[in-house]
Write a protein that holds these residues in place. Structure first.
Motif, PDB file in Angstrom:
ATOM      1  N   ALA A 379       0.740  -1.245   0.075  1.00 24.37           N
ATOM      2  CA  ALA A 379      -0.011  -0.158   0.220  1.00 24.37           C
ATOM      3  C   ALA A 379       0.977   1.082  -0.077  1.00 24.37           C
ATOM      4  O   ALA A 379       0.743   2.209   0.577  1.00 24.37           O
ATOM      5  N   ALA A 380       1.695   1.269  -0.967  1.00 22.54           N
ATOM      6  CA  ALA A 380       2.767   2.391  -1.062  1.00 22.54           C
ATOM      7  C   ALA A 380       2.822   2.723  -2.629  1.00 22.54           C
ATOM      8  O   ALA A 380       2.330   2.039  -3.438  1.00 22.54           O
ATOM      9  N   ALA A 381       3.497   3.991  -2.829  1.00 24.45           N
ATOM     10  CA  ALA A 381       3.417   4.165  -4.203  1.00 24.45           C
ATOM     11  C   ALA A 381       4.165   3.293  -5.175  1.00 24.45           C
ATOM     12  O   ALA A 381       5.210   2.694  -4.653  1.00 24.45           O
ATOM     13  N   THR A 382       3.549   2.942  -6.275  1.00 25.12           N
ATOM     14  CA  THR A 382       4.156   1.980  -7.109  1.00 25.12           C
ATOM     15  C   THR A 382       5.488   2.242  -7.569  1.00 25.12           C
ATOM     16  O   THR A 382       6.216   1.190  -7.581  1.00 25.12           O
ATOM     17  N   GLU A 383       6.031   3.167  -7.616  1.00 22.49           N
ATOM     18  CA  GLU A 383       7.315   3.825  -8.099  1.00 22.49           C
ATOM     19  C   GLU A 383       8.326   3.376  -7.071  1.00 22.49           C
ATOM     20  O   GLU A 383       9.499   2.934  -7.096  1.00 22.49           O
ATOM     21  N   ARG A 384       7.981   3.647  -5.727  1.00 18.42           N
ATOM     22  CA  ARG A 384       8.749   3.553  -4.342  1.00 18.42           C
ATOM     23  C   ARG A 384       8.676   1.882  -4.217  1.00 18.42           C
ATOM     24  O   ARG A 384       9.767   1.386  -3.852  1.00 18.42           O
ATOM     25  N   LEU A 385       7.711   1.345  -4.510  1.00 16.85           N
ATOM     26  CA  LEU A 385       7.600  -0.094  -4.484  1.00 16.85           C
ATOM     27  C   LEU A 385       8.541  -0.696  -5.369  1.00 16.85           C
ATOM     28  O   LEU A 385       9.164  -1.827  -5.106  1.00 16.85           O
ATOM     29  N   GLY A 386       8.554  -0.344  -6.578  1.00 10.70           N
ATOM     30  CA  GLY A 386       9.567  -0.905  -7.570  1.00 10.70           C
ATOM     31  C   GLY A 386      11.008  -0.677  -7.154  1.00 10.70           C
ATOM     32  O   GLY A 386      11.904  -1.716  -7.321  1.00 10.70           O
ATOM     33  N   GLU A 387      11.264   0.461  -6.790  1.00  9.76           N
ATOM     34  CA  GLU A 387      12.512   0.978  -6.134  1.00  9.76           C
ATOM     35  C   GLU A 387      13.038   0.073  -5.121  1.00  9.76           C
ATOM     36  O   GLU A 387      14.076  -0.666  -4.767  1.00  9.76           O
ATOM     37  N   ALA A 388      11.790  -0.289  -4.074  1.00  7.43           N
ATOM     38  CA  ALA A 388      12.320  -1.012  -2.920  1.00  7.43           C
ATOM     39  C   ALA A 388      12.659  -2.596  -3.233  1.00  7.43           C
ATOM     40  O   ALA A 388      13.647  -2.904  -2.692  1.00  7.43           O
ATOM     41  N   CYS A 389      11.989  -3.121  -4.335  1.00  6.33           N
ATOM     42  CA  CYS A 389      12.262  -4.456  -4.734  1.00  6.33           C
ATOM     43  C   CYS A 389      13.585  -4.544  -5.334  1.00  6.33           C
ATOM     44  O   CYS A 389      14.355  -5.348  -5.000  1.00  6.33           O
ATOM     45  N   GLU A 390      13.919  -3.404  -6.212  1.00 10.87           N
ATOM     46  CA  GLU A 390      15.277  -3.222  -6.827  1.00 10.87           C
ATOM     47  C   GLU A 390      16.285  -3.399  -5.627  1.00 10.87           C
ATOM     48  O   GLU A 390      17.480  -3.963  -5.810  1.00 10.87           O
ATOM     49  N   ARG A 391      16.122  -2.403  -4.850  1.00 13.23           N
ATOM     50  CA  ARG A 391      17.160  -2.206  -3.625  1.00 13.23           C
ATOM     51  C   ARG A 391      17.264  -3.653  -2.734  1.00 13.23           C
ATOM     52  O   ARG A 391      18.503  -4.084  -2.467  1.00 13.23           O
ATOM     53  N   ILE A 392      16.257  -4.185  -2.628  1.00 15.95           N
ATOM     54  CA  ILE A 392      16.372  -5.626  -1.977  1.00 15.95           C
ATOM     55  C   ILE A 392      16.997  -6.421  -2.689  1.00 15.95           C
ATOM     56  O   ILE A 392      17.658  -7.358  -2.124  1.00 15.95           O
ATOM     57  N   ALA A 393      16.725  -6.486  -4.026  1.00 17.73           N
ATOM     58  CA  ALA A 393      17.430  -7.526  -4.734  1.00 17.73           C
ATOM     59  C   ALA A 393      19.152  -7.242  -4.760  1.00 17.73           C
ATOM     60  O   ALA A 393      19.879  -8.118  -4.780  1.00 17.73           O
ATOM     61  N   HIS A 394      19.376  -5.958  -4.950  1.00 18.19           N
ATOM     62  CA  HIS A 394      20.711  -5.761  -4.883  1.00 18.19           C
ATOM     63  C   HIS A 394      21.337  -5.967  -3.605  1.00 18.19           C
ATOM     64  O   HIS A 394      22.677  -6.600  -3.593  1.00 18.19           O
ATOM     65  N   ALA A 395      20.673  -5.719  -2.533  1.00 20.23           N
ATOM     66  CA  ALA A 395      21.274  -6.161  -1.179  1.00 20.23           C
ATOM     67  C   ALA A 395      21.639  -7.541  -1.113  1.00 20.23           C
ATOM     68  O   ALA A 395      22.478  -8.160  -0.435  1.00 20.23           O
ATOM     69  N   CYS A 396      20.441  -8.511  -1.418  1.00 19.11           N
ATOM     70  CA  CYS A 396      20.680  -9.932  -1.031  1.00 19.11           C
ATOM     71  C   CYS A 396      21.810 -10.435  -2.412  1.00 19.11           C
ATOM     72  O   CYS A 396      22.313 -11.489  -1.815  1.00 19.11           O
ATOM     73  N   GLU A 397      22.182  -9.858  -3.274  1.00 19.95           N
ATOM     74  CA  GLU A 397      23.121 -10.319  -4.046  1.00 19.95           C
ATOM     75  C   GLU A 397      24.657 -10.152  -3.467  1.00 19.95           C
ATOM     76  O   GLU A 397      25.430 -10.660  -3.568  1.00 19.95           O
ATOM     77  N   THR A 398      24.516  -9.313  -2.345  1.00 26.41           N
ATOM     78  CA  THR A 398      25.797  -8.831  -1.643  1.00 26.41           C
ATOM     79  C   THR A 398      26.263 -10.276  -0.681  1.00 26.41           C
ATOM     80  O   THR A 398      27.201 -10.253   0.053  1.00 26.41           O
ATOM     81  N   LEU A 399      25.016 -11.019  -0.440  1.00 25.15           N
ATOM     82  CA  LEU A 399      25.302 -11.934   0.745  1.00 25.15           C
ATOM     83  C   LEU A 399      25.937 -13.234   0.152  1.00 25.15           C
ATOM     84  O   LEU A 399      25.957 -13.393  -1.027  1.00 25.15           O
TER      85      LEU A 399
END
Length: 408
Positions: A379-399
């Motif tokens: 329930a957040a702005a669509t653009e921010r949701l897309g950015e959040a998903c990208e940030r999480i994906a990038h962070a998980c790649e560093t594990l």
């Protein structure tokens, strides 16, 4: 040092509020934090509802009202239950409180004696167990994992019921999973409950209007009429009408319980805001044309986020039937190591890592009674949701795999 009541030692601060607080602190430090931790629609309250609130102010509706709701709002609530759910309540079977949370809190205080047991399917909304404890009862949390769609089975319910069982709390579609019970599933639970007449039911239907695809909302008292007098059906205007800050919830149930809840509320908060009640009358009686647009946006966000998280190595989730949450398994991240050398051992560690590394706030599943998972709100702005998903994906790649050792 102030000596606080012992009852406070049995509860903890709301995890969703605590995560939001920490994210706000980081934001004040100048960091760009995307908070997916609170269940609040990003839409404005529809204009015709807001205008009704403004008219109430202009008309001088700023005084005390009846303790548990104005006659006009109770009539609107009764009409809503009849129209949407096929449930017939007289106005003296309706209670209005400062949000659905207060209605549930009042009911538990009116129903529960010390040592009474309350069955709560897990994962659950974070406040249910603590409200039971504050009422003096014993929460009996029954784990309902993803393999069963996060829903309580008749067999689990039968096993959980004891002579001390006083109440069952059902939430459909649910927070944190969005899982929704089908009509046949409610009927099957009802067959168990009919064999145990001492068990009362609180049906939390606050996400009623947020239903997707071919899933159809229904409620226990409607599909199992034999349980009508043993059920408090709780709802409100916060989620479907984007009125979280107006703080109006309501419930329909047996007269003796409603009277007891009014007595309790009279000693705590007295009436909800008169202005909010006037706006809620318009919400319940007025047009719901806006809801179709809201639902389509939520559905698109749900599908976008579900696909994004299922594409991240170590994460997985199912598309929910309703509400605006994804409950995401992070089992695949447990045991991995951050660039700083910390091993992720629990979902709490994962949530902390995502906040620190991705600047995205999520809520760990253990707060809802089931780990290792975490919840996001879409329930957040669509653009921010897309950015959040990208940030999480990038962070998980560093594990990295913590079991791997460096080669000489």
């Amino acid at each position: 040092m102030t000596t606080l009541a012992r009852r406070l030692s049995t509860i903890a601060p709301s995890a969703t509020i605590e995560i939001s607080r920490r994210a706000a602190d980081m934001r004040r430090q100048g960091l760009d934090i995307i908070s997916l931790s609170q269940g609040e629609p990003d839409f404005d309250t529809p204009a015709h509802i807001a205008q009704a609130g403004k008219r109430a102010i202009d008309d001088g509706q700023t005084r005390y009202t009846d303790v548990d709701g104005t006659p006009e709002l109770k009539q609107a609530v009764a009409a809503k239950f009849e129209r949407d759910n096929g449930l017939h309540y007289a106005t003296d079977q309706i209670s209005v409180g400062t949000g659905g949370k207060q209605v549930i809190f009042n009911a538990l205080f009116a129903l529960i004696d010390p040592e009474d047991e309350v069955i709560i399917p897990a994962p659950y909304w974070v406040s249910y167990p603590d409200m039971v404890r504050l009422a003096g009862g014993m929460p009996v949390c029954v784990e309902c994992d993803g393999t069963q769609g996060f829903k309580l089975t008749p067999e689990q319910l039968e096993t959980a019921i004891t002579p001390q069982t006083k109440c069952l709390i059902l939430n459909s579609p649910g927070n944190p999973t969005g899982a929704g019970y089908h009509r046949e599933e409610l009927i099957a639970l009802g067959e168990v409950l009919k064999r145990h007449p001492q068990v009362f039911v609180i049906s939390d239907d606050i996400y009623e209007y947020l239903a997707y695809d071919d899933w159809a909302f229904t409620t226990l008292a409607a599909v199992v009429p034999e349980l009508f007098e043993r059920t408090l059906t709780v709802n409100g205007v916060s989620k479907g009408y984007a009125m979280t800050g107006w703080r109006i919830g309501f419930g329909g149930g047996p007269k003796d319980l409603i009277r007891a809840m009014a007595m309790l509320q009279g000693q705590m908060t007295t009436n909800p805001s008169a202005i909010s009640q006037a706006a809620a009358v318009e919400a319940l009686n007025g047009s719901r044309e806006f809801l179709e647009e809201h639902l389509e946006i939520f559905r698109q966000r749900r599908d976008m986020c579900t696909a994004a998280f299922n594409a991240i190595d170590g994460l997985s989730c199912r598309a929910p039937e309703g509400a605006f949450y994804l409950f995401i398994s992070c089992q695949g991240l447990i045991g991995r190591k951050t660039p700083e050398g910390e091993v992720l051992e629990r979902d709490v560690d994962v949530a902390r890592f995502l906040l620190d590394a991705a600047h995205v706030a999520v809520v760990p599943g253990t707060a809802f009674g089931l780990g290792p998972w975490f919840r996001i709100s879409f329930a957040a702005a669509t653009e921010r949701l897309g950015e959040a998903c990208e940030r999480i994906a990038h962070a998980c790649e560093t594990l990295t795999d913590a079991s791997m050792t460096e080669r000489p």
